[in-house]
Design a protein around this motif. Sequence first.
Motif, PDB file in Angstrom:
ATOM      1  N   GLU A 112      43.398 -20.571  88.764  1.00 23.17           N
ATOM      2  CA  GLU A 112      42.787 -21.847  88.371  1.00 23.17           C
ATOM      3  C   GLU A 112      43.813 -22.829  87.834  1.00 23.17           C
ATOM      4  N   ARG A 113      44.639 -22.385  86.886  1.00 19.36           N
ATOM      5  CA  ARG A 113      45.548 -23.300  86.206  1.00 19.36           C
ATOM      6  C   ARG A 113      46.730 -23.706  87.081  1.00 19.36           C
ATOM      7  N   PHE A 114      47.183 -22.795  87.937  1.00 13.18           N
ATOM      8  CA  PHE A 114      48.303 -23.157  88.816  1.00 13.18           C
ATOM      9  C   PHE A 114      47.867 -24.221  89.813  1.00 13.18           C
ATOM     10  N   ARG A 115      46.705 -24.075  90.383  1.00 13.37           N
ATOM     11  CA  ARG A 115      46.234 -25.082  91.334  1.00 13.37           C
ATOM     12  C   ARG A 115      45.982 -26.411  90.630  1.00 13.37           C
ATOM     13  N   ALA A 116      45.410 -26.357  89.420  1.00 21.27           N
ATOM     14  CA  ALA A 116      45.145 -27.587  88.691  1.00 21.27           C
ATOM     15  C   ALA A 116      46.434 -28.331  88.357  1.00 21.27           C
ATOM     16  N   ALA A 117      47.490 -27.595  88.007  1.00 20.09           N
ATOM     17  CA  ALA A 117      48.754 -28.229  87.616  1.00 20.09           C
ATOM     18  C   ALA A 117      49.534 -28.763  88.803  1.00 20.09           C
ATOM     19  N   THR A 118      49.484 -28.055  89.938  1.00 25.07           N
ATOM     20  CA  THR A 118      50.364 -28.392  91.060  1.00 25.07           C
ATOM     21  C   THR A 118      49.663 -29.060  92.238  1.00 25.07           C
ATOM     22  N   GLY A 119      48.359 -28.873  92.378  1.00 23.53           N
ATOM     23  CA  GLY A 119      47.661 -29.363  93.557  1.00 23.53           C
ATOM     24  C   GLY A 119      47.889 -28.501  94.782  1.00 23.53           C
ATOM     25  N   GLU A 120      48.594 -27.385  94.636  1.00 25.40           N
ATOM     26  CA  GLU A 120      48.877 -26.480  95.755  1.00 25.40           C
ATOM     27  C   GLU A 120      47.586 -25.794  96.212  1.00 25.40           C
ATOM     28  N   PRO A 121      47.320 -25.728  97.515  1.00 27.21           N
ATOM     29  CA  PRO A 121      46.124 -25.021  97.995  1.00 27.21           C
ATOM     30  C   PRO A 121      46.330 -23.514  97.987  1.00 27.21           C
ATOM     31  N   TYR A 122      45.233 -22.780  98.107  1.00 24.94           N
ATOM     32  CA  TYR A 122      45.322 -21.337  98.277  1.00 24.94           C
ATOM     33  C   TYR A 122      46.013 -21.023  99.600  1.00 24.94           C
ATOM     34  N   ALA A 123      46.690 -19.897  99.656  1.00 15.30           N
ATOM     35  CA  ALA A 123      47.365 -19.481 100.887  1.00 15.30           C
ATOM     36  C   ALA A 123      46.372 -19.371 102.033  1.00 15.30           C
ATOM     37  N   ASP A 124      46.763 -19.902 103.187  1.00 20.49           N
ATOM     38  CA  ASP A 124      45.881 -19.858 104.360  1.00 20.49           C
ATOM     39  C   ASP A 124      46.327 -18.806 105.373  1.00 20.49           C
ATOM     40  N   TYR A 125      47.296 -17.968 104.999  1.00 20.49           N
ATOM     41  CA  TYR A 125      47.832 -16.975 105.931  1.00 20.49           C
ATOM     42  C   TYR A 125      47.732 -15.560 105.398  1.00 20.49           C
TER      43      TYR A 125
END
Length: 342
Positions: free
Chosen positions: A266-279
């Motif tokens: 949760e916090r990593f995505r909120a801080a960076t905007g990086e999506p979850y891995a798609d592979y």
Amino acid sequence: MTGPTARPPRRSTLLRTTTVVGAAVPLCLAGWLGWQALDGSGPAGSTAAPTTAPAAQSGPITPGTPTPGTGTPETAAPGTTAPGTAPDSAAPGTPAPAPSDTPSDTPSAAGPAAPVSPTALTGRTIVLDPGHNPGNFAHSTEINRQVDVGNSRKECDTTGTETDSSYTEAEYTLDVSRRARAILAARGAAVVLVQDGDRPWGPCVDERARAGAAAHADVALSVHGDGGPAAGSGFHVILPAKVVAGKADNSAIVEPSRRLGLLLRERFRAATGEPYADYTANEGLDTRSDLGGLNLSAVPKVFIECGNMRNSTDAKRMTDPQWRQLAAQGIADALTAYLTTR
């Protein structure tokens, strides 16, 4: 997995290439906007955060042998996931959904409000484990030595992956870990790095696993960059599966590690905007029983694969020092939330 033909990732011969926030919404949004400015898709004017860390308990743990890593952590069977899960099917580069779209098993606690008190983590000890070591390339004999991880034997350590421009995973993990250490130390935590660029190679995965207990830590986290297929992008968090075999018994840490992993996602995505891995993984989470750093840990611990260094979009992010500061912020916020909310 293999990278682009232009420059395949360097790593040990036995390596598999798949390795490992609590501020309030305004701070998370500010971090995301800062990266958008860097990427040319948001307002300009973001400012780089300091790149040096204060001298907050940076000494390495020295007991035992040296530890984990690879383009994912250590060496593992390709695509190992929790039973019943399937890879996320989102196309590479798909923007991360809004925080409200986070799956329902994400902890509901908002965590500490921003700004975080400089005494919020007083009395807490955190171990950060920067995956791999810049010197591993020159020590193939040492890092290929097999060590016991409970349910199997694995290489002591691996070289990790790198971007097409030769920015190595080991350089990335050290930089982000040092940045996270600075943030956590400013909140009162005692922070120990398993290695701080002060060892010629390693340490081995079993020593990295023991580092948490050796430091009497409350929690540990291993930082990685993945070496997945060039078409795949995004980050994922690796949780420990229960392993009771040989010298391994991580039963006590499985549940608290899952809570940490959900907060980290949760916090990593909120801080960076990086999506979850798609592979790989499923909705940004992977549960594995083949990683010595998790099998042998006596304190709650997870791995984060901050992005795919073989993917051009992720590589652009991960080689940018301002984005690495956001990554460190997300990691620090997750650890802070874990230690201050129940």
